[in-house]
Write a protein that holds these residues in place. Sequence first.
Motif, mmCIF file in Angstrom:
data_model
loop_
_atom_site.group_PDB
_atom_site.id
_atom_site.type_symbol
_atom_site.label_atom_id
_atom_site.label_comp_id
_atom_site.label_asym_id
_atom_site.label_seq_id
_atom_site.Cartn_x
_atom_site.Cartn_y
_atom_site.Cartn_z
ATOM 1 N N ARG A 19 40.780 42.888 43.227
ATOM 2 C CA ARG A 19 42.207 43.175 43.435
ATOM 3 C C ARG A 19 43.090 42.239 42.615
ATOM 4 N NH1 ARG A 19 42.405 43.831 50.041
ATOM 5 N NH2 ARG A 19 40.771 45.412 50.233
ATOM 6 N N ALA A 20 42.509 41.543 41.687
ATOM 7 C CA ALA A 20 43.270 40.627 40.823
ATOM 8 C C ALA A 20 42.732 40.777 39.408
ATOM 9 C CB ALA A 20 43.130 39.187 41.317
ATOM 10 N N ASP A 21 43.462 40.207 38.459
ATOM 11 C CA ASP A 21 43.025 40.356 37.071
ATOM 12 C C ASP A 21 43.064 39.017 36.365
ATOM 13 O OD1 ASP A 21 42.117 41.870 34.872
ATOM 14 O OD2 ASP A 21 44.141 41.869 34.017
ATOM 15 N N SER A 22 41.908 38.599 35.900
ATOM 16 C CA SER A 22 41.794 37.422 35.043
ATOM 17 C C SER A 22 40.642 37.695 34.099
ATOM 18 C CB SER A 22 41.536 36.158 35.863
ATOM 19 O OG SER A 22 41.295 35.060 34.992
ATOM 20 N N PRO A 23 40.917 38.316 32.953
ATOM 21 C CA PRO A 23 39.839 38.684 32.036
ATOM 22 C C PRO A 23 38.971 37.498 31.623
ATOM 23 C CG PRO A 23 41.864 39.788 31.404
ATOM 24 C CD PRO A 23 42.227 38.808 32.477
ATOM 25 N N ALA A 24 39.583 36.329 31.444
ATOM 26 C CA ALA A 24 38.800 35.156 31.042
ATOM 27 C C ALA A 24 37.819 34.759 32.145
ATOM 28 C CB ALA A 24 39.717 33.988 30.697
ATOM 29 N N CYS A 25 38.297 34.738 33.379
ATOM 30 C CA CYS A 25 37.425 34.392 34.502
ATOM 31 C C CYS A 25 36.320 35.437 34.662
ATOM 32 C CB CYS A 25 38.241 34.281 35.787
ATOM 33 S SG CYS A 25 37.273 33.738 37.223
ATOM 34 N N LEU A 26 36.675 36.713 34.516
ATOM 35 C CA LEU A 26 35.674 37.768 34.619
ATOM 36 C C LEU A 26 34.624 37.622 33.523
ATOM 37 C CD1 LEU A 26 34.812 40.334 36.119
ATOM 38 C CD2 LEU A 26 36.264 41.642 34.546
ATOM 39 N N ALA A 27 35.057 37.279 32.320
ATOM 40 C CA ALA A 27 34.114 37.061 31.217
ATOM 41 C C ALA A 27 33.159 35.923 31.544
ATOM 42 C CB ALA A 27 34.880 36.751 29.933
ATOM 43 N N ASP A 28 33.680 34.872 32.159
ATOM 44 C CA ASP A 28 32.847 33.731 32.540
ATOM 45 C C ASP A 28 31.816 34.135 33.596
ATOM 46 O OD1 ASP A 28 31.896 31.145 32.658
ATOM 47 O OD2 ASP A 28 33.475 30.439 34.005
ATOM 48 N N LEU A 29 32.248 34.897 34.582
ATOM 49 C CA LEU A 29 31.342 35.302 35.662
ATOM 50 C C LEU A 29 30.219 36.197 35.126
ATOM 51 C CD1 LEU A 29 34.089 35.887 38.331
ATOM 52 C CD2 LEU A 29 32.207 34.253 38.567
ATOM 53 N N TRP A 30 30.560 37.143 34.239
ATOM 54 C CA TRP A 30 29.518 37.970 33.624
ATOM 55 C C TRP A 30 28.586 37.103 32.776
ATOM 56 C CZ3 TRP A 30 27.782 42.359 35.078
ATOM 57 C CH2 TRP A 30 28.610 43.358 35.590
ATOM 58 N N CYS A 31 29.153 36.146 32.065
ATOM 59 C CA CYS A 31 28.372 35.247 31.221
ATOM 60 C C CYS A 31 27.350 34.468 32.052
ATOM 61 C CB CYS A 31 29.332 34.289 30.510
ATOM 62 S SG CYS A 31 28.543 32.919 29.662
ATOM 63 N N LEU A 32 27.805 33.945 33.198
ATOM 64 C CA LEU A 32 26.916 33.149 34.044
ATOM 65 C C LEU A 32 25.894 34.024 34.765
ATOM 66 C CD1 LEU A 32 29.627 30.695 35.342
ATOM 67 C CD2 LEU A 32 27.737 30.162 33.790
ATOM 68 N N GLU A 33 26.284 35.247 35.070
ATOM 69 C CA GLU A 33 25.296 36.167 35.642
ATOM 70 C C GLU A 33 24.213 36.474 34.615
ATOM 71 O OE1 GLU A 33 24.979 40.420 38.053
ATOM 72 O OE2 GLU A 33 26.943 39.529 37.673
ATOM 73 N N ALA A 34 24.606 36.609 33.359
ATOM 74 C CA ALA A 34 23.622 36.838 32.295
ATOM 75 C C ALA A 34 22.647 35.671 32.201
ATOM 76 C CB ALA A 34 24.338 37.051 30.961
ATOM 77 N N ARG A 35 23.167 34.452 32.289
ATOM 78 C CA ARG A 35 22.309 33.262 32.246
ATOM 79 C C ARG A 35 21.258 33.323 33.348
ATOM 80 N NH1 ARG A 35 23.474 28.267 30.437
ATOM 81 N NH2 ARG A 35 21.250 28.100 30.848
ATOM 82 N N ALA A 36 21.719 33.683 34.563
ATOM 83 C CA ALA A 36 20.800 33.753 35.698
ATOM 84 C C ALA A 36 19.779 34.870 35.517
ATOM 85 C CB ALA A 36 21.598 33.961 36.986
#
Length: 449
Positions: free
Chosen positions: A282-299
């Motif tokens: 319900r919020a928008d922060s493309p940079a934060c979303l990019a980070d979360l996807w990035c860290l999920e990829a690492r895992a």
Amino acid sequence: MKSPNDQLAYWLGRSALSRKELARRVQSKAAEWGQPNIAPNATRVRRWLEGETPRAPIPDVLAGVFSDHFGWRITTYDLGLGEGSSTEAALTYDPSFAATVEVVADLGRADVDRRTFLAAAPFAAVAGVGPSRDWLLNTLDQEPEPGPRVRLEDVSAVKNMFRTFQSMDVLQGGGSGRLVLAEYMNHHVYPLLRRSHDDTVRRALCEAAAEQTYLLGWMAYDNGEHSLAQRYLIQSLRLAEESQNAPLGAHVLAGMADQATLLGNPAEGRRLAQAGRQGLSRADSPACLADLWCLEARALALLDDRVAAARAVVQSERAYARADQVAEPDWAEFIDPAYLHGEHANTMRDLGDSQAAEEHANRSIEHARKQNRARRGAMSHAALAVSHLQRRDLDAAYSAGMRTLRLSGQVKSSRAIEAVQDLQRRMQPFGSNRLVADFNEHARELVAA
């Protein structure tokens, strides 16, 4: 025979409170904290002064009473009542805002005054399960407040200091300046949380305090102080919820995810990153979303899910393509190509895709060099060196490894040192080659320094 508690007697005498009044205030504070059954009297206070140790959570309640009276943080340690519950309480996501303020203030004091004690505290592998769940449920239940965000002068000052300390972390490493930040928080920020203010001011102040508390946790994490980092991050998440800033809470969960994955629990790292993404629904922060996807990829890479990891990298790049750094908050400033490509390089390294790892590492190195970011440059050069090792190109790996050493020496960061040590392990299959021997010699000098 018990020894009198001279420290408690000192603070009681300095307060000029009677034993009866102290007992009354303890009862009132305990009720405020949801402990209505605590009802001491003057006789009980006398026994505490004589050396009797009150049962938990009375030591923490006493610390809260004296803190309220004097206007600065008094801890159970100051009162001669041991460490109290602050270390373990910092792993708890308390629904009470008042209790959260006490916990995070105690944690800040312990970080500065009793670091040896804190260093011995354990890292709890799944301590993030409850906090991330509670944050997500409460965040999704919140309705956005109408009107513009109020920026008060004291909150603006805290935010300005955040930018200063964040730059210090990025350019010099988490081990540089963290105790200065802790002292600043103890003396200037956490006391503000104890004052009375309306809801609008409190949300703005909690947002600023959450940013700074996160930074304390991140700097401790970068310096290898993982139990302390975990406690700061959990309390930052609680403050972020109080601020009703969903992207900030998601950012804290990204930090928790990064730590869990680094410490060998990628399944928990993935779950924390997913919780952060859900909180952004319900919020928008493309940079934060990019980070979360990035860290999920690492895992996912460490979980050996190649397809899902590659897909997460693509999602991260798509999210970042929408980012407008001018519109993003200050804490997102360094979620940028230098950082993201560096982490993607590590993902591809763990997937065994040396070509993709090399491409991402080189792009990260280029951006880091322009920004004089030695820590990120060191870690990305390490990823580049590994990509060369995976192709059995020792000469190229040695060159990249030596640049890793040079840059690591410019910052105080345990993660940079760990990247060097990881390179040493990966060079072992090359045996007694002179390049390996030379790299190891320089690595030993760096670690010793």
